[in-house]
Design a protein around this motif. Structure first.
Motif, short mmCIF file in Angstrom:
data_model
loop_
_atom_site.label_atom_id
_atom_site.label_comp_id
_atom_site.label_asym_id
_atom_site.label_seq_id
_atom_site.Cartn_x
_atom_site.Cartn_y
_atom_site.Cartn_z
N ARG A 159 29.95 49.84 6.97
CA ARG A 159 29.02 50.41 6.23
C ARG A 159 28.92 50.48 4.83
NH1 ARG A 159 29.90 51.95 11.74
NH2 ARG A 159 28.23 52.50 12.92
N THR A 193 24.02 53.26 18.49
CA THR A 193 24.30 51.67 19.21
C THR A 193 25.03 52.05 20.24
OG1 THR A 193 24.23 50.91 16.81
CG2 THR A 193 25.42 49.73 18.88
N ASP A 201 19.60 46.76 18.80
CA ASP A 201 20.04 47.33 17.71
C ASP A 201 19.29 46.75 16.32
OD1 ASP A 201 22.79 48.91 16.55
OD2 ASP A 201 22.14 47.77 15.07
#
Ligand SMILES: Nc1ncnc2c1ncn2[C@@H]1O[C@H](COP(=O)(O)OP(=O)(O)O)[C@@H](O)[C@H]1O
Ligand SMILES: O=C(O)C1=C[C@@H](OP(=O)(O)O)[C@@H](O)[C@H](O)C1
Ligand SMILES: [Mg+2]
Length: 186
Positions: free
Chosen positions: A123, A22, A38
């Motif tokens: 994440r 990114t 993205d």
């Protein structure tokens, strides 16, 4: 513009979580005069959910399905730098889209990935007891897939996004697929 050599070919950045897809992708798009996307951000905008929420409410399989749909949509445009999610390489069908562009693997040592991500809760796959071990396991599982990229960029732990962009731009001419010249008139 430096992007003219690419003649509109999209650039797909692949690699593990935390590799800098990114971050480097945004800089690369600016240098090339390309638009930046993205895939995770497009997923979040189109679903109205965070990646973590999608994993929690629908599961990883549903996320992968949405991820492929978003990739297919992005692949229909040109002059894009696309930062993909680290698992984009897992589904064979995704490669048919990736192959229409130039695929660049940002290959960063696991220690550096862990240092960058150890305080990052965005994440879901890393919300485990031993996130460093998870990164090592995922990389082992995916290494041979990432290695199918057109350009393999081995990144040093101290390299800045700007320096990485420099190296990618210098390396692109050497990996551009030759245009198929029409057969000469005999
Ligand atoms: N070259 C770099 N050097 C140091 N930190 C970096 C570098 N590239 C990215 N980062 C940092 O690492 C984290 C993950 O970067 P990101 O671009 O989100 O990676 P990815 O999209 O591959 O998961 C961010 O905090 C970012 O600021
Ligand atoms: O490696 C993966 O499977 C994933 C990487 C993430 O994107 P980043 O690589 O940008 O962190 C995101 O797509 C999701 O959490 C799954
Ligand atoms: Mg990313």
């Amino acid at each position: 513009m430096p992007g003219d050599r690419l003649e509109g070919l999209n650039l797909y950045l692949i690699g593990m979580m935390g590799a800098g897809k990114t971050t480097v992708g945004q800089e690369l798009a600016t240098r090339l005069g390309y638009r930046f996307f993205d895939s995770d951000m497009v997923i979040e905008q189109s679903t109205g959910q965070s990646i973590t929420e999608i994993f929690a409410t629908s599961g990883e399989a549903a996320f992968r399905q949405i991820e492929s749909q978003v990739l297919a949509e992005l692949a229909s445009y040109t002059r894009l730098v696309i930062a993909t999610g680290g698992g984009i390489v897992l589904q064979q069908m995704n490669w048919s889209y990736l192959r229409h562009g130039l695929i660049v693997w940002l290959d960063v040592p696991v220690d550096a990935l862990y240092d960058r991500l150890k305080t990052d809760s965005s994440r879901p796959l890393l919300q485990q007891a031993d996130p460093k071990h998870t990164l090592e396991t995922l990389l082992n599982q995916r290494q041979s897939l990432y290695a199918q990229a057109d350009l393999h960029v081995r990144i040093g732990v101290r390299e800045t996004p700007e320096q990485i962009c420099d190296r990618i731009l210098q390396s692109i001419p050497g990996v551009l697929k030759p245009k198929l010249e029409p057969p000469s008139e005999e």
